[in-house]
Design an enzyme around this catalytic site. Structure first.
Site, PDB file in Angstrom:
ATOM      1  N   GLN A 241      -3.730   1.282   4.331  1.00 61.03           N
ATOM      2  CA  GLN A 241      -4.447   0.033   4.141  1.00 61.03           C
ATOM      3  C   GLN A 241      -5.450   0.178   3.003  1.00 61.03           C
ATOM      4  OE1 GLN A 241      -6.471   0.288   8.182  1.00 61.03           O
ATOM      5  NE2 GLN A 241      -8.157  -0.569   6.964  1.00 61.03           N
TER       6      GLN A 241
ATOM      7  N   LYS B  19       4.624  -5.115   3.683  1.00 55.98           N
ATOM      8  CA  LYS B  19       3.386  -5.154   2.912  1.00 55.98           C
ATOM      9  C   LYS B  19       2.761  -6.529   3.083  1.00 55.98           C
ATOM     10  CE  LYS B  19       1.693  -4.113  -1.772  1.00 55.98           C
ATOM     11  NZ  LYS B  19       2.119  -3.735  -3.143  1.00 55.98           N
TER      12      LYS B  19
ATOM     13  N   ASP C  64      -0.235  -0.742 -13.754  1.00 53.72           N
ATOM     14  CA  ASP C  64      -0.944   0.063 -12.761  1.00 53.72           C
ATOM     15  C   ASP C  64      -0.150   1.331 -12.424  1.00 53.72           C
ATOM     16  OD1 ASP C  64      -3.051   0.676 -11.077  1.00 53.72           O
ATOM     17  OD2 ASP C  64      -2.269  -0.490  -9.388  1.00 53.72           O
TER      18      ASP C  64
END
Length: 481
Positions: free
Chosen positions: A191, A218, A318
């Site tokens: 998380q 997700k 990312d």
């Protein structure tokens, strides 16, 4: 004074004023040209022709009636202050919705200074006071909206979306995707502040207790970044498109996660369902450094994924260890996940322009974001390859020149310095150990890329693969950790 008042009484005025907006009119006008109001006809000749001022109103009474006026010399306000049954002076302006809204805005500045007033034909335009030394554009108020030009410009910028506080799901919770398939939550895997990752199984599956039937769910805020990820998966990573690419490139594997479904939970959450993709790279590494052979193997697999993503008009934005998953097997599969920051750099084949300071610094670790991201530039293909190069150095040496810094500007300055001098970067990271020629070749090629230039993926991969072969490694073999 009495003589002048007597002269004013005898003088006949050949104009009058609209009772609706106060506009000066000729005596024969039946409708006001400004507001369209019908001009009432009066049997009194003095009212029909304009009017004559009464003799029973002294100047002192006029002054008392007008003492609350902002500007006693304003002829418009003087006429508005006169009132008598025998005369028809210019009526006071009626308050409109705009004026009421403006009054609420100007209350904020009442204690500082009285508002200045600009006379406009038929209307009164009020401006808030300008503080000494303050720029006028900060003080100018728009009559319609009560906002300044600067606030209008800021309102056009993208505002951060409201983040919903996520609540943990209990084991056994059932969720239904958009196709009607039902999923049961088994356990929480990880998380963050914006996302939860669960292990789920499809309800009614014969292998519900087997790891082969487990999926990854997700979940995030309905309108949060997970929406961007869903948009990318539906637009650029459909299973049929991935299979077609694998066939065209004569590949065996491509680490794009397969989305098995998506849906909504209550009115606040959105979720995506993925096939099992193994373990995250940090959990596999367990804080250990990776041998050069393993880093080269990983980089080749990730280059394949980036090549596919870039060919579909997107960049990942990312690239880091937390977004890399390893599925062990005869040929280790390497997945690149986490497309919540994916950016469409080339919509409809048109590359975005280079412009600094247009985008905020992305969230996440400063260690691996590209120089373009530091400068507020929309990231392009070279940005992903640069981030991958930083990861390679960190996985193998555990050192980056800027790892101990927290100031983004200082980190950006060091990255710029070392990307201009790649040998110095490798010397800093490797220390006393011998530098890797494969690392030097890759980072030099990436540092020389222009913003809109298409990287030569085949050449980059071929050099890394050749270096892997020199270390007795092969892409068909399992990864060694």
């Amino acid at each position: 004074m009495e003589a002048s008042n007597l002269h004013w009484t005898k003088q006949r005025v050949t104009f009058r004023f609209c009772p609706q907006c106060g506009t000066k009119l000729q005596s024969d006008f039946k409708f006001c040209p400004s507001c369209g109001k019908k001009i009432p006809c009066s049997a009194d000749p003095s009212e029909r022709e304009g009017t004559s001022a009464p003799t029973n109103i002294s100047p002192s009474k006029v002054d008392e009636a007008c003492k609350d006026s902002i500007d006693s010399q304003d002829s418009t306000e003087v006429h508005g202050c006169l009132s008598s049954s025998n005369v028809s002076p210019r009526p006071a302006l009626r308050k409109t919705r705009k004026s009421y809204r403006l009054n609420r805005v100007l209350k904020l500045n009442v204690n500082e200074a009285p508002p200045s007033k600009t006379q406009v034909r038929g209307k009164a335009r009020l401006l808030p006071p300008v503080e000494q030394g303050e720029k006028s554009d900060k003080a100018t108020v728009d009559i319609a909206t009560g906002s300044s030009p600067k606030s209008k410009a800021l309102s056009k910028a993208k505002k951060p979306k409201h983040t919903v506080a996520l609540e943990t799901l209990e084991n056994g919770t059932e969720m239904t995707d958009m196709t009607g398939r039902k999923w049961t939550v088994m356990q929480l895997l990880s998380q963050s502040m914006t996302e939860f990752v669960y292990q789920v199984v499809e309800k009614g599956s014969k292998k519900s207790s087997s790891s082969e039937s487990s999926y990854i769910l997700k979940m995030g805020a309905k309108d949060g970044r997970i929406f961007n990820e869903q948009n990318f998966l539906q637009r650029a990573a459909r299973p049929s498109s991935v299979k077609k690419w694998i066939k065209q490139q004569n590949m065996d594997l491509l680490g794009i996660p397969s989305c098995a479904g998506f849906g909504f939970y209550t009115d606040s959450y959105r979720f995506l369902i993925f096939s099992s993709i193994g373990q995250s790279l940090p959990s596999v590494m367990q804080d250990k450094l990776l041998p050069e052979k393993t880093v080269l193997h990983l980089t080749c697999r990730l280059l394949d994924v980036l090549h596919y993503i870039h060919s579909n008009e997107y960049v990942h934005c990312d690239v880091k260890a937390e977004n890399i998953y390893i599925l062990s097997g005869q040929a280790t599969q390497v997945y690149l996940v986490g497309y919540s920051h994916a950016f469409r750099y080339c919509p409809s084949g048109q590359h975005v322009e280079y412009s600094e300071g247009r985008r905020a610094l992305p969230e996440g670790s400063l260690d691996f974001i590209s120089l373009d991201a530091h400068k507020g530039v929309a990231q392009s293909r070279r940005s992903d390859l640069q981030s991958l190069g930083y990861c390679m150095l960190h996985w193998h040496t555990g050192v980056l020149p800027w790892s101990t810094l927290t100031n983004p500007d200082k980190v950006a300055a060091l990255k710029q310095r070392y990307m201009d001098d790649v040998p110095a970067l490798l010397s800093h990271c490797f220390g006393q150990k011998r530098d890797s020629s494969a690392f030097l070749s890759y980072l030099t090629a990436v540092a020389n890329l222009q913003y809109t230039e298409q990287p030569n993926y085949s050449e980059l991969r071929a050099k890394l693969s050749a270096a892997l072969s020199q270390l007795s490694g092969h892409l068909d073999e399992p990864l060694v950790f």
